[in-house]
Design a protein around this motif. Sequence first.
Motif, PDB file in Angstrom:
ATOM      1  N   LEU A 252      42.077  56.126  44.827  1.00  0.00           N
ATOM      2  CA  LEU A 252      41.714  55.065  45.752  1.00  0.00           C
ATOM      3  C   LEU A 252      42.837  54.762  46.723  1.00  0.00           C
ATOM      4  N   SER A 253      44.072  54.887  46.294  1.00  0.00           N
ATOM      5  CA  SER A 253      45.203  54.710  47.205  1.00  0.00           C
ATOM      6  C   SER A 253      45.176  55.756  48.310  1.00  0.00           C
TER       7      SER A 253
ATOM      8  N   THR B   1      42.632  54.721  51.386  1.00  0.00           N
ATOM      9  CA  THR B   1      42.635  53.458  52.112  1.00  0.00           C
ATOM     10  C   THR B   1      43.967  53.187  52.786  1.00  0.00           C
TER      11      THR B   1
ATOM     12  N   ASN C 116      45.383  50.384  52.824  1.00  0.00           N
ATOM     13  CA  ASN C 116      46.081  49.323  52.100  1.00  0.00           C
ATOM     14  C   ASN C 116      47.185  49.875  51.218  1.00  0.00           C
TER      15      ASN C 116
ATOM     16  N   PHE D  16      49.197  49.882  47.722  1.00  0.00           N
ATOM     17  CA  PHE D  16      48.914  49.583  46.332  1.00  0.00           C
ATOM     18  C   PHE D  16      50.174  49.173  45.585  1.00  0.00           C
TER      19      PHE D  16
ATOM     20  N   LYS E  12      41.540  43.415  46.533  1.00  0.00           N
ATOM     21  CA  LYS E  12      41.944  43.527  47.933  1.00  0.00           C
ATOM     22  C   LYS E  12      40.762  43.999  48.768  1.00  0.00           C
ATOM     23  N   GLN E  13      40.810  43.698  50.052  1.00  0.00           N
ATOM     24  CA  GLN E  13      39.809  44.215  50.974  1.00  0.00           C
ATOM     25  C   GLN E  13      40.227  45.627  51.350  1.00  0.00           C
ATOM     26  N   MET E  14      39.481  46.597  50.867  1.00  0.00           N
ATOM     27  CA  MET E  14      39.812  48.012  51.043  1.00  0.00           C
ATOM     28  C   MET E  14      39.176  48.537  52.325  1.00  0.00           C
TER      29      MET E  14
ATOM     30  N   ASP F 121      34.301  48.986  54.872  1.00  0.00           N
ATOM     31  CA  ASP F 121      35.245  48.185  54.107  1.00  0.00           C
ATOM     32  C   ASP F 121      34.483  47.495  52.988  1.00  0.00           C
TER      33      ASP F 121
ATOM     34  N   LEU G 154      37.814  45.758  46.594  1.00  0.00           N
ATOM     35  CA  LEU G 154      38.212  46.591  45.464  1.00  0.00           C
ATOM     36  C   LEU G 154      38.778  45.682  44.373  1.00  0.00           C
TER      37      LEU G 154
ATOM     38  N   PHE H 139      34.643  49.077  43.251  1.00  0.00           N
ATOM     39  CA  PHE H 139      34.501  48.821  44.688  1.00  0.00           C
ATOM     40  C   PHE H 139      33.105  48.270  44.942  1.00  0.00           C
TER      41      PHE H 139
END
Length: 466
Positions: free
Chosen positions: A74-75, A78, A80, A82, A91-93, A105, A108, A118
Amino acid sequence: MSGESLESLLKRSGNIVDLLRNSQVGAYVYPVVPIEFSNWRSEQVGWQKTAVLYDQSHHMSEVMVSGPDALRLLSHLTINSFANFTPNKAKQMVPCSYDGYVIGDGILFYLDENELLFVGRTPAVNWIQFHAQTLGYKVETTRDERSPSHPRGKAVIRGHYRYQIQGPNAERLLERLNGGPLPQVKFFHMDAINIKGRRVRCLRHGMAGAPGLEIWGPYSEGDEIREAILEAGRDFGLVQVGARAYSSNTLESGWIPSPLPAVFTGERMKKYREWLPASGYEGTASIGGSFQSPNIEDYYLTPYALGYGPFIRFDHDFIGREALERMAQGPHRKKVTFAWNADDVLKIFASLFVPGGENYKYFDFPNCNYASSSFDRVLKGGRTVGFSMFGGYSYNERTALSLGVVDPDIEIGDVLTLVWGEESGGTRKTTVEPHRQLEIRVRVSPTPYSRAAREGYHAGWRTRQA
């Protein structure tokens, strides 16, 4: 996925813009939840004046990603960071294409070690599932689709119920439910409260200015939990919000919910288009509005334009990083609210009462959107300087509002021209009646538009565009 792919559909259809602008998908439906519990005006007032209950159990898709590589996958998907992202946080991914344009978006949830959930619209869920299946990470996915728009009398069952309790009285109501003070949960952190003897997970969140909680649990317990909330809410003016009013809260709070997923071009995106079905969201979604370009990429948006610039962190490798690094210094379009001139809006409705006359595109209350993704031209001196992308009416503000993006030189307070309606009498979408276009004066305003939301939201949550 089986059947024709999105890539095959694009090749045989010619211009993708024409395909999506004339999509026959029909009106977007918020499924299962009643249209109105009381009336949409009172329901809108509820989130600013007392407290509201949003039922979010049905209109979003979910994908659970579990396994030793869940966080690493997932990192990679996105913008964002981590860093310091640990269980019981959310968090809003925001996933992007290789060229740095937004695919979608959602939220998550880091539920437990090696277990992340998600929740959001289908394009982002598709993107996550594809990479989970194709990148070789040690993960498993469990997917729960949004409820059907037209269940036709059949039972609808989801994995979870999902409710939000928001508004000025939300905290006292939640304390009543919990039987005592709430846990001191930081913004976008998770904990648990007690409702009728059940341990219910919660996320500190906010959609109406005053922070509240999002709660969820097994779908089979949803009716029991709802009844407990309604019983406790009688003393606090709790209002249930129906499907008609629900999405209009974003006009006041400032989230653009439905950008066009940037998946239709790019050689590096080809394998993904070959995996996506032609019959899925990406192949059937509709584009509406007065902006018209033969190039689908003119409809793509960067995270900067949508207000997600502060989320971008170059402390990890992610899809789209190189492109966003090139864009980082700007200039960037920016997210704003457009306040529509009341006299101009009245012209739309006046045209409905001229027998035999031409009418303007209907403006539905409280949401005037008639396509999956809206793009109405916004002009200054005849030059396109932005798009209006999600519109409707706020009874709280007594104003027609829309959210959109503008060029960096446009300032708060500028009066611009929004072109309402589609060219040549309208496209072939089933949601479009024959009409002529109308120019609407709009004043560029802060995002969020609601003062309560601008002043009440946690720093960094939507307020960064204010």
